[in-house]
Design an enzyme around this catalytic site. Sequence first.
Site, PDB file in Angstrom:
ATOM      1  CB  SER A   1      23.530  51.450   2.708  1.00 25.77           C
ATOM      2  OG  SER A   1      24.256  52.243   1.803  1.00 25.77           O
TER       3      SER A   1
ATOM      4  CB  SER B   1      25.656  49.384  -0.197  1.00 24.51           C
ATOM      5  OG  SER B   1      25.688  49.486   1.224  1.00 24.51           O
TER       6      SER B   1
ATOM      7  CE  LYS C   1      25.906  46.257   2.957  1.00 30.83           C
ATOM      8  NZ  LYS C   1      25.605  47.673   3.233  1.00 30.83           N
TER       9      LYS C   1
END
Length: 486
Positions: free
Chosen positions: A178, A154, A79
């Site tokens: 997330s 996210s 990420k």
Amino acid sequence: MSLFDLKLQEIHNRLKAKEITVSDLVSESYGRIGQVDGKVKAFLTLDEENARAAAKLLDEKLGLSDSNGLLFGLPIGIKDNIVTEGVTTTCASQFLRNFNPVYDATVVTKLKEAQAVSIGKLNMDEFAMGGSNENSSFHTTYNPWNLEHVPGGSSGGSAAAVAAGEVYFSLGSDTGGSIRQPAAYCGIVGLKPTYGLVSRFGLVAFASSLDQIGPLTKNVEDSAYLLQAIAGYDPKDSTSAKVDIPDYLSALSGDVKGLRIALPKEYMGEGIDPQVREAVQSALKVFEGLGAVVEEVSLPHSEYAVATYYLLASSEASSNLARFDGVRYGVRAENPRNLLELYHKSRSEGFGPEVKRRIMLGTYALSSGYYDAYYLKAQKVRTLIKQDFDNVFEKYDVIIGPTAPTTAFKVGSQVDNPLTMYLNDIMTIPVNLAGVPAISIPCGFVEGLPVGLQIIGKALDESTILRVAHAFEQNTDFHKQRPALD
């Protein structure tokens, strides 16, 4: 058949036997990215030159003793809020579009020690603020199961890349759901570890008392392998827990006989899609069939979790994001007349609307005259929410419910309604407030879109939630389903 359809142990055996090479695995990853990422758009940055160079070096070790680790040679996506030395780390924000870190996050160092191969950086909501990936300042990521729907957020890029078969597994971060919510939307496994179990050093902070790095994988066994590699005390992280790390793989016994499961009535009531509720109830029957006991309980302060979370998380974001001022790193506004204008223009141009919204909310909650009424009160409610979990865990081994109230919604359908978007995290937020671990696993489908089942455990008891999730997986085949992207 893709090499990524093989189980991790099978890949490891083939590597040991030199039937395949690490370069084959890396080529599989980039080949798949070339094939489908134009549709899914999971990646922000590809690190192909370094990945192929690393693969060649690992190929030379095949058959030697230091190639025995089970993560050896496996392609992983990171990420884009986890810093990587020499590889752009943007947090999907224009503010950091030119930021090239000079060091690795601790989890990245641990993956390098395990000799996994980083393929690139994955898309996300800007600074991890959002639940759909539509807040990325670069592009929206799409759900591999239906490209008209969001992948969640996210960590939407991290979930979509695994679901689409672009990487073997990925790392995400979870502040209020997330990891788990996008895992649910994309039909994969997402684990949020206990706060402090995995080092946050090198994770660009959103809300420091809530953020936690964790794995996104195709199945529970892979989640245990990846957690084993990244968990552990880190002196560089002041909140890192000094605890012994158990053998998570040994917990995957498949036995849940006598296990006591709590089902919060608040997690199955108003606002839950009836078909999602039905999928969760069917999953609970699987557990009962395996000898577990399911009983309804109450987590009475759950209704205040969303308000509590957005006050606390936004307050911490306001403080953490003050460092982005156009002076030290990141994008700097051109030709400011003075220092104040430099701050103003750099932040106005660099931050997107959702980040600005949360900075404003957090700054307001922390301001003189409002601190006691909002921030302090939210901290007190957080304590009550944690006590709710403590009370339930005195009698029960795990808490189970839906990961999200609905399946993935359509792109653009909620982006203009922040409150509706925030409520998508209503099932996951209490877990972060309490600091306990939770895992999301697929438990069904509604109109072709996956449904996630959330299993919540006691602090530092990842072994139990992995065991429970694995037992469900062994008796169902939801985790074996793959989206038809080709």
